[in-house]
Design a protein around this motif. Sequence first.
Motif, PDB file in Angstrom:
ATOM      1  N   LYS A 240       5.935  32.204  45.369  1.00 32.77           N
ATOM      2  CA  LYS A 240       6.283  31.451  44.463  1.00 32.77           C
ATOM      3  C   LYS A 240       5.725  29.537  45.325  1.00 32.77           C
ATOM      4  O   LYS A 240       5.267  28.201  44.573  1.00 32.77           O
ATOM      5  N   GLN A 241       6.904  29.765  46.368  1.00 37.95           N
ATOM      6  CA  GLN A 241       6.515  28.269  47.340  1.00 37.95           C
ATOM      7  C   GLN A 241       4.792  28.065  47.488  1.00 37.95           C
ATOM      8  O   GLN A 241       3.852  26.496  47.065  1.00 37.95           O
ATOM      9  N   PHE A 242       3.836  29.013  47.673  1.00 34.51           N
ATOM     10  CA  PHE A 242       1.859  28.768  47.314  1.00 34.51           C
ATOM     11  C   PHE A 242       1.350  28.613  46.584  1.00 34.51           C
ATOM     12  O   PHE A 242       1.032  27.058  46.909  1.00 34.51           O
ATOM     13  N   LEU A 243       1.769  28.892  45.477  1.00 37.38           N
ATOM     14  CA  LEU A 243       1.333  28.207  44.046  1.00 37.38           C
ATOM     15  C   LEU A 243       1.423  27.275  43.853  1.00 37.38           C
ATOM     16  O   LEU A 243       1.311  26.968  42.933  1.00 37.38           O
ATOM     17  N   GLY A 244       2.849  26.482  44.078  1.00 32.04           N
ATOM     18  CA  GLY A 244       3.692  25.315  44.112  1.00 32.04           C
ATOM     19  C   GLY A 244       2.684  24.212  44.791  1.00 32.04           C
ATOM     20  O   GLY A 244       2.280  23.335  44.330  1.00 32.04           O
ATOM     21  N   ASP A 245       2.319  24.481  45.901  1.00 30.64           N
ATOM     22  CA  ASP A 245       1.414  23.816  47.561  1.00 30.64           C
ATOM     23  C   ASP A 245      -0.054  23.861  46.922  1.00 30.64           C
ATOM     24  O   ASP A 245      -0.569  23.340  48.475  1.00 30.64           O
ATOM     25  N   TYR A 246      -0.859  25.038  46.345  1.00 28.72           N
ATOM     26  CA  TYR A 246      -2.205  24.929  46.849  1.00 28.72           C
ATOM     27  C   TYR A 246      -2.569  24.326  46.829  1.00 28.72           C
ATOM     28  O   TYR A 246      -3.957  23.948  47.644  1.00 28.72           O
ATOM     29  N   LEU A 247      -2.768  23.411  46.065  1.00 29.22           N
ATOM     30  CA  LEU A 247      -3.951  22.454  46.099  1.00 29.22           C
ATOM     31  C   LEU A 247      -3.388  21.707  47.171  1.00 29.22           C
ATOM     32  O   LEU A 247      -4.581  20.949  47.714  1.00 29.22           O
ATOM     33  N   ARG A 248      -2.658  21.117  47.605  1.00 29.35           N
ATOM     34  CA  ARG A 248      -2.583  20.343  48.842  1.00 29.35           C
ATOM     35  C   ARG A 248      -3.025  20.922  50.199  1.00 29.35           C
ATOM     36  O   ARG A 248      -3.479  20.998  50.785  1.00 29.35           O
ATOM     37  N   LEU A 249      -2.378  22.009  49.995  1.00 34.72           N
ATOM     38  CA  LEU A 249      -3.230  23.818  51.179  1.00 34.72           C
ATOM     39  C   LEU A 249      -4.668  23.673  50.891  1.00 34.72           C
ATOM     40  O   LEU A 249      -5.326  23.772  52.077  1.00 34.72           O
ATOM     41  N   ILE A 250      -5.308  23.640  50.137  1.00 38.50           N
ATOM     42  CA  ILE A 250      -6.581  23.695  49.817  1.00 38.50           C
ATOM     43  C   ILE A 250      -7.069  22.191  50.925  1.00 38.50           C
ATOM     44  O   ILE A 250      -8.544  22.179  51.640  1.00 38.50           O
ATOM     45  N   VAL A 251      -6.506  21.109  50.587  1.00 39.60           N
ATOM     46  CA  VAL A 251      -7.077  19.901  51.136  1.00 39.60           C
ATOM     47  C   VAL A 251      -6.614  20.127  52.282  1.00 39.60           C
ATOM     48  O   VAL A 251      -7.527  19.771  53.583  1.00 39.60           O
ATOM     49  N   ASP A 252      -5.759  20.426  52.703  1.00 39.93           N
ATOM     50  CA  ASP A 252      -5.453  20.903  54.852  1.00 39.93           C
ATOM     51  C   ASP A 252      -6.247  21.511  54.944  1.00 39.93           C
ATOM     52  O   ASP A 252      -6.462  21.428  56.208  1.00 39.93           O
ATOM     53  N   ILE A 253      -6.522  22.293  54.403  1.00 41.49           N
ATOM     54  CA  ILE A 253      -7.513  23.521  55.061  1.00 41.49           C
ATOM     55  C   ILE A 253      -8.856  23.078  55.320  1.00 41.49           C
ATOM     56  O   ILE A 253      -9.540  22.735  56.275  1.00 41.49           O
ATOM     57  N   GLY A 254      -9.532  22.297  53.683  1.00 47.10           N
ATOM     58  CA  GLY A 254     -10.289  21.318  54.017  1.00 47.10           C
ATOM     59  C   GLY A 254     -10.685  20.742  55.612  1.00 47.10           C
ATOM     60  O   GLY A 254     -11.175  20.543  56.051  1.00 47.10           O
ATOM     61  N   CYS A 255      -9.718  19.948  55.786  1.00 46.68           N
ATOM     62  CA  CYS A 255      -9.828  19.242  56.406  1.00 46.68           C
ATOM     63  C   CYS A 255      -9.326  19.784  58.377  1.00 46.68           C
ATOM     64  O   CYS A 255     -10.154  19.410  59.470  1.00 46.68           O
ATOM     65  N   SER A 256      -8.798  21.049  58.255  1.00 48.70           N
ATOM     66  CA  SER A 256      -8.758  21.391  59.578  1.00 48.70           C
ATOM     67  C   SER A 256      -9.864  21.867  59.548  1.00 48.70           C
ATOM     68  O   SER A 256     -10.630  22.019  60.908  1.00 48.70           O
ATOM     69  N   LEU A 257     -10.911  22.479  58.661  1.00 48.99           N
ATOM     70  CA  LEU A 257     -11.893  23.379  59.526  1.00 48.99           C
ATOM     71  C   LEU A 257     -13.110  22.408  59.199  1.00 48.99           C
ATOM     72  O   LEU A 257     -13.828  22.228  59.978  1.00 48.99           O
ATOM     73  N   SER A 258     -13.173  20.892  58.924  1.00 47.68           N
ATOM     74  CA  SER A 258     -14.230  20.341  58.921  1.00 47.68           C
ATOM     75  C   SER A 258     -14.152  19.908  60.196  1.00 47.68           C
ATOM     76  O   SER A 258     -15.222  19.170  60.767  1.00 47.68           O
ATOM     77  N   ILE A 259     -12.482  19.350  61.003  1.00 50.26           N
ATOM     78  CA  ILE A 259     -13.213  19.423  62.285  1.00 50.26           C
ATOM     79  C   ILE A 259     -13.221  20.432  63.247  1.00 50.26           C
ATOM     80  O   ILE A 259     -13.778  20.314  63.982  1.00 50.26           O
ATOM     81  N   ILE A 260     -12.679  21.955  62.946  1.00 53.33           N
ATOM     82  CA  ILE A 260     -13.208  22.788  63.881  1.00 53.33           C
ATOM     83  C   ILE A 260     -14.742  22.509  63.266  1.00 53.33           C
ATOM     84  O   ILE A 260     -15.226  23.249  65.012  1.00 53.33           O
ATOM     85  N   VAL A 261     -15.264  22.631  62.339  1.00 53.68           N
ATOM     86  CA  VAL A 261     -16.531  22.804  62.227  1.00 53.68           C
ATOM     87  C   VAL A 261     -17.392  22.093  63.121  1.00 53.68           C
ATOM     88  O   VAL A 261     -18.492  22.102  63.568  1.00 53.68           O
ATOM     89  N   ILE A 262     -16.762  20.749  62.545  1.00 58.49           N
ATOM     90  CA  ILE A 262     -18.155  19.793  63.925  1.00 58.49           C
ATOM     91  C   ILE A 262     -18.098  19.879  65.332  1.00 58.49           C
ATOM     92  O   ILE A 262     -18.512  20.310  66.084  1.00 58.49           O
ATOM     93  N   GLY A 263     -16.287  20.163  65.531  1.00 58.58           N
ATOM     94  CA  GLY A 263     -15.868  20.063  66.954  1.00 58.58           C
ATOM     95  C   GLY A 263     -16.939  21.326  67.951  1.00 58.58           C
ATOM     96  O   GLY A 263     -17.479  21.059  68.954  1.00 58.58           O
ATOM     97  N   PHE A 264     -16.724  22.402  67.342  1.00 57.41           N
ATOM     98  CA  PHE A 264     -17.132  23.486  67.477  1.00 57.41           C
ATOM     99  C   PHE A 264     -19.058  23.653  67.821  1.00 57.41           C
ATOM    100  O   PHE A 264     -19.266  24.026  68.579  1.00 57.41           O
ATOM    101  N   THR A 265     -19.351  22.894  66.630  1.00 57.30           N
ATOM    102  CA  THR A 265     -20.762  22.934  66.628  1.00 57.30           C
ATOM    103  C   THR A 265     -21.386  22.131  67.360  1.00 57.30           C
ATOM    104  O   THR A 265     -22.468  22.640  68.322  1.00 57.30           O
ATOM    105  N   LEU A 266     -20.906  21.400  68.406  1.00 56.71           N
ATOM    106  CA  LEU A 266     -21.389  20.022  69.292  1.00 56.71           C
ATOM    107  C   LEU A 266     -21.126  21.217  69.927  1.00 56.71           C
ATOM    108  O   LEU A 266     -22.087  20.695  71.370  1.00 56.71           O
ATOM    109  N   ALA A 267     -19.864  20.938  70.587  1.00 58.93           N
ATOM    110  CA  ALA A 267     -20.055  22.336  72.027  1.00 58.93           C
ATOM    111  C   ALA A 267     -21.187  23.036  72.048  1.00 58.93           C
ATOM    112  O   ALA A 267     -21.817  23.333  72.998  1.00 58.93           O
TER     113      ALA A 267
END
Length: 307
Positions: free
Chosen positions: A102-129
């Motif tokens: 229930k809480q996930f469904l209430g916060d899923y829009l924010r979680l999508i943004v947070d997941i995108g932020c985390s994954l973008s950093i991972i992808v850039i840093g990992f690719t450069l490495a």
Amino acid sequence: MNLKSAVFNLNNLFVLLFVLSAFGLEDHLKRSAQNDYALGFILLLEVSFFIVLFLARKDEQRTLIRDTFAIISISLFVWLMLTAKLNILPEDIFKAPGVIVKQFLGDYLRLIVDIGCSLSIIVIGFTLALLAAIPLGLFLAFNARTGRAFSSVASFLGSIPPVVFIPYTLALLPSFKACSIFIIFITSFWPILTSTMNGVLNVDSKIINSAKVLNLKKAQILFKIILPASLPQVFSGCNIAISLSFIMLTSAEMIGGGSGLGFYIQYYARFGNFTRIMVGLVVLGIVVSTVTYILRKIENRFFRWKE
């Protein structure tokens, strides 16, 4: 696909037990509406099970799918019983599955943004490495003497926890995102570099000597012969690097971030909101598992000749 094995298996048994327990046993939490969220989630999981099982082409894959979903359904059933039904775990800290859904469904829009932020950093840093560590590892280890000497240096530098660089990056770099990318780069660089060098050093010298006899250029030997032979070690380093990267990124986001899954968990930890803390932990686990699964599929694609 064997219809009997698809229907009569451990996963479906515990899915059935979950449904019967959710609605057949008295709910300690007295929140029957949240059972609907738990039921919706378990049914979605069951549908996913049959879809994935249907798409599998080999018996080994179907066995793995059945076993994996069985572990998930057993875990969910035990979680339901320990929280909502038997109240063995403290209700204030450990929330029932329906509460989390229930809480996930209430916060899923924010979680999508947070997941995108985390994954973008991972992808850039990992690719450069990757772009830096693999070519450097190939060139350094091409000469066995240089490779063995630098392996010791790389092992020493790689043993320094990247978390110690966080205060320096926060002081020197212009933004938190730049700091996080640098931390992920450092975290990923050393395992990939070390694994690449070990892979090159372990290539059979007869293969390299045969290439030299054919008068191949150094670049051709490196990228067409040595690199393919070193790929198993390279992927081993990549698997280690991606796991460490998520650990470091979550730590960095919890220390000084303004977005991302680590920040989401830390922000609500300040208020003792264990429902959202558990949501963040579950989502983080799903994201990490998905990324490592994708990396494993890419690795299998490269080594499909082993099958």
